[in-house]
Write a protein that holds these residues in place. Structure first.
Motif, PDB file in Angstrom:
ATOM      1  N   ALA A 197      36.667  38.349  31.152  1.00  0.00           N
ATOM      2  CA  ALA A 197      35.416  38.592  31.879  1.00  0.00           C
ATOM      3  C   ALA A 197      35.545  39.805  32.797  1.00  0.00           C
ATOM      4  O   ALA A 197      34.607  40.593  32.951  1.00  0.00           O
ATOM      5  CB  ALA A 197      35.039  37.351  32.685  1.00  0.00           C
ATOM      6  N   LEU A 198      36.725  39.982  33.413  1.00  0.00           N
ATOM      7  CA  LEU A 198      36.946  41.149  34.270  1.00  0.00           C
ATOM      8  C   LEU A 198      37.173  42.408  33.447  1.00  0.00           C
ATOM      9  O   LEU A 198      36.697  43.490  33.795  1.00  0.00           O
ATOM     10  CB  LEU A 198      38.156  40.928  35.182  1.00  0.00           C
ATOM     11  N   CYS A 199      37.910  42.269  32.351  1.00  0.00           N
ATOM     12  CA  CYS A 199      38.317  43.444  31.586  1.00  0.00           C
ATOM     13  C   CYS A 199      37.179  44.043  30.770  1.00  0.00           C
ATOM     14  O   CYS A 199      37.364  45.079  30.116  1.00  0.00           O
ATOM     15  CB  CYS A 199      39.504  43.096  30.698  1.00  0.00           C
ATOM     16  N   ALA A 200      36.010  43.403  30.785  1.00  0.00           N
ATOM     17  CA  ALA A 200      34.837  44.045  30.188  1.00  0.00           C
ATOM     18  C   ALA A 200      34.438  45.269  31.008  1.00  0.00           C
ATOM     19  O   ALA A 200      33.737  46.152  30.510  1.00  0.00           O
ATOM     20  CB  ALA A 200      33.683  43.051  30.107  1.00  0.00           C
ATOM     21  N   ASP A 201      34.875  45.328  32.269  1.00  0.00           N
ATOM     22  CA  ASP A 201      34.626  46.478  33.129  1.00  0.00           C
ATOM     23  C   ASP A 201      35.731  47.507  32.893  1.00  0.00           C
ATOM     24  O   ASP A 201      36.919  47.194  33.062  1.00  0.00           O
ATOM     25  CB  ASP A 201      34.629  46.038  34.599  1.00  0.00           C
ATOM     26  N   PRO A 202      35.393  48.727  32.476  1.00  0.00           N
ATOM     27  CA  PRO A 202      36.423  49.720  32.148  1.00  0.00           C
ATOM     28  C   PRO A 202      37.310  50.108  33.323  1.00  0.00           C
ATOM     29  O   PRO A 202      38.377  50.688  33.122  1.00  0.00           O
ATOM     30  CB  PRO A 202      35.607  50.912  31.640  1.00  0.00           C
ATOM     31  N   ARG A 203      36.871  49.805  34.540  1.00  0.00           N
ATOM     32  CA  ARG A 203      37.720  50.115  35.696  1.00  0.00           C
ATOM     33  C   ARG A 203      38.865  49.128  35.838  1.00  0.00           C
ATOM     34  O   ARG A 203      39.776  49.321  36.643  1.00  0.00           O
ATOM     35  CB  ARG A 203      36.862  50.102  36.966  1.00  0.00           C
ATOM     36  N   ILE A 204      38.821  48.036  35.047  1.00  0.00           N
ATOM     37  CA  ILE A 204      39.832  46.979  35.140  1.00  0.00           C
ATOM     38  C   ILE A 204      40.521  46.849  33.782  1.00  0.00           C
ATOM     39  O   ILE A 204      40.122  46.036  32.940  1.00  0.00           O
ATOM     40  CB  ILE A 204      39.190  45.643  35.562  1.00  0.00           C
ATOM     41  N   PRO A 205      41.554  47.653  33.503  1.00  0.00           N
ATOM     42  CA  PRO A 205      42.209  47.596  32.193  1.00  0.00           C
ATOM     43  C   PRO A 205      42.982  46.312  31.938  1.00  0.00           C
ATOM     44  O   PRO A 205      43.284  45.994  30.789  1.00  0.00           O
ATOM     45  CB  PRO A 205      43.146  48.808  32.218  1.00  0.00           C
ATOM     46  N   ALA A 206      43.298  45.559  32.991  1.00  0.00           N
ATOM     47  CA  ALA A 206      44.025  44.299  32.798  1.00  0.00           C
ATOM     48  C   ALA A 206      43.822  43.416  34.016  1.00  0.00           C
ATOM     49  O   ALA A 206      43.465  43.888  35.101  1.00  0.00           O
ATOM     50  CB  ALA A 206      45.517  44.555  32.570  1.00  0.00           C
ATOM     51  N   ALA A 207      44.047  42.125  33.816  1.00  0.00           N
ATOM     52  CA  ALA A 207      43.941  41.165  34.906  1.00  0.00           C
ATOM     53  C   ALA A 207      44.847  39.986  34.602  1.00  0.00           C
ATOM     54  O   ALA A 207      45.188  39.731  33.436  1.00  0.00           O
ATOM     55  CB  ALA A 207      42.494  40.690  35.083  1.00  0.00           C
ATOM     56  N   GLY A 208      45.244  39.275  35.658  1.00  0.00           N
ATOM     57  CA  GLY A 208      46.105  38.110  35.488  1.00  0.00           C
ATOM     58  C   GLY A 208      45.662  36.964  36.364  1.00  0.00           C
ATOM     59  O   GLY A 208      45.618  37.101  37.594  1.00  0.00           O
ATOM     60  N   LEU A 209      45.317  35.835  35.748  1.00  0.00           N
ATOM     61  CA  LEU A 209      44.938  34.642  36.504  1.00  0.00           C
ATOM     62  C   LEU A 209      46.196  33.883  36.884  1.00  0.00           C
ATOM     63  O   LEU A 209      47.099  33.705  36.063  1.00  0.00           O
ATOM     64  CB  LEU A 209      44.017  33.758  35.655  1.00  0.00           C
TER      65      LEU A 209
END
Length: 477
Positions: free
Chosen positions: A383-395
């Motif tokens: 859901a976050l990585c659909a934004d191009p400013r966020i190439p990766a995320a970790g829950l």
């Protein structure tokens, strides 16, 4: 595998000698020159099988070295330029690398191959390749210590046969190679498969920097000039490409017929936007331990929300929710470990729907909240990585039993924007706080897609946190 690919290459060199096989910038290597390169360097590489490292940030040079070593029956080990110095040293030692083609600070023997431009013309067909070529692919998985996956000719042959049927490559294809040649997926589907068909591989050296947050303009320019038909991306690179096309009001080349994407979960919203911009993106699934591709949505048989049908010759069953693979693409084993026989338990959760595979996340990444909810983190992260400013995320489930998310940023994002991106998730899956890490942080982004999860606990301790408020509307389970 080597017989089929190199026999085809010999035929292409005889029938279409001046057709481009490999291109990068102003360097253009025709099939006749590529065949001459293999013959000339086979003399240098003659002898019993040895373990060679390939260490270069130039993708064309990496591809040439890979082809030469495979043709001559050796063991090739790419030393990824994005690995840390300690990871590279571990790779060279554990694989038993004796000689390096390229540059390295390790105490190993250097070797310089004769470039295609300097090789004498070939006047006879290629001799059959030396049998027994293998490759060791180092993958860090979910930890920071790379593991060496041993892939032999039989695994490569089976993967190529399955991909050939799924993708149907033709000699008119132009494959735009954007992922590092050190990755097995690019070797199989982005190098050997196009050459088997007599197609062209067009390298974009600037793509490595873009993969880790560098400018995207060179990739868009390469697409415009090469007019490719196929390419392979990871979700983070796809997200940034979509953003670049949207920002510059550019439409993708009409020549494209397939962009395969894999390595991490891709947001449905991102896939929809990519399609609107003319990017024919199709999700696939695989892992190095199974020669990189297990399933793929083909150009004429795609279904959103799935990773497609299992490749011909590969068998997949679901055991207690886990994807289990068997067949000829399963690796020989990890180096330094007992050989693998029979099935390979992937550690990924999945299910079948109307003959197509759906991947639901890593089994060992599953988060169980104190309220008893099971959450696949990749679902939230996508859901976050659909934004191009966020190439990766970790829950991450913190020691105080609170869900938090580490957002890796290529450009500034406010906590309120994180809240908006998560707003469609059910309440139980929404983190209560966010921490921001720069995409430039060494080793944080994995080139195969996603974040290095071994760093989440440390990042949680070190980075400031920002609370995320949520509308207390009724949770939809």
């Amino acid at each position: 595998m080597t017989d089929r690919v190199f026999n085809a290459l010999s035929q292409h060199a005889a029938q279409s000698p001046e057709k481009t096989a490999l291109r990068s910038g102003t360097r253009c290597i025709a099939y006749r020159s590529l065949a001459a390169f293999l013959v000339q360097n086979a003399k240098t590489l003659a002898g019993p099988a040895r373990v060679f490292g390939i260490s270069t940030s130039d993708p064309l040079d990496a591809a040439l070295a890979d082809l030469a070593l495979t043709y001559s029956g050796h063991v090739s080990v790419h030393v990824p330029p994005f690995f840390s110095a300690s990871q590279q040293a571990h790779l060279i030692e554990s694989a038993g690398v004796e000689t390096i083609i390229g540059t390295s600070q390790a105490p190993v023997t250097p070797l310089v191959l004769c470039p295609p431009e300097a090789c004498p013309p070939l006047t006879t067909p290629l001799d059959p390749p030396v049998a027994g070529a293998r490759r060791i692919i180092f993958t860090s998985g979910s930890s920071g210590t790379p593991k060496g996956v041993l892939i032999g000719e039989s695994q490569m042959a089976a993967a190529l046969a399955g991909l050939e049927k799924a993708i149907a490559p033709v000699r008119e294809d132009i494959h735009l190679s954007l992922l590092p040649v050190a990755q097995l997926l690019e070797q199989v589907a982005g190098l050997y498969l196009p050459l088997l068909a007599g197609a062209e591989v067009h390298f974009c050296p600037e793509a490595l920097a873009a993969l880790f947050g560098g400018p995207m303009a060179p990739i868009v320019a390469a697409m415009a000039s090469a007019r490719p038909t196929t390419s392979i991306l990871v979700p983070a690179l796809l997200s940034r490409l979509v953003s670049e096309l949207r920002t510059t009001a550019t439409q993708a080349p009409a020549s494209l017929r397939l962009i395969a994407v894999g390595g991490a979960r891709t947001s449905p919203a991102l896939l929809a936007e990519a399609e609107a911009l003319g990017l024919p993106v199709h999700e696939g699934y695989g892992l190095s331990e199974c020669c990189s591709v297990v399933a793929l949505n083909g150009p004429l048989d795609a279904r959103a929300g799935t990773v497609g049908r299992v490749l011909d010759g590969v068998e997949v069953r679901i055991d207690d929710g886990e994807i289990v693979v068997s067949g000829p693409t399963v690796m020989e084993g990890y180096i330094g470990h007992p050989p693998v026989t029979g099935e390979w338990r992937t550690g990924d959760l999945g299910r079948f729907e109307e003959g197509r595979l759906i991947v639901e996340g890593r089994k060992d990444w599953l988060i169980v909240t104190p309220q008893g909810r099971n959450i696949n983190p990749e679902w939230v992260e996508a859901a976050l990585c659909a934004d191009p400013r966020i190439p990766a995320a970790g829950l991450y489930l913190a020691p105080d039993d609170q869900l938090e998310i580490i957002a890796v940023l290529a450009a500034p994002v406010a906590p309120a924007q994180i809240e908006a991106l998560l707003s469609d998730l059910p309440l139980y899956a929404r983190p209560s706080r966010v921490r921001f890490a720069p995409a430039s942080q060494a080793g944080l982004l994995k080139p195969g897609g996603g974040i290095d999860r071994s760093q989440l606990a440390q990042l949680s301790r070190m980075l400031p946190c920002f609370p995320i408020s949520h509308d207390m509307k009724e949770c939809v389970a």
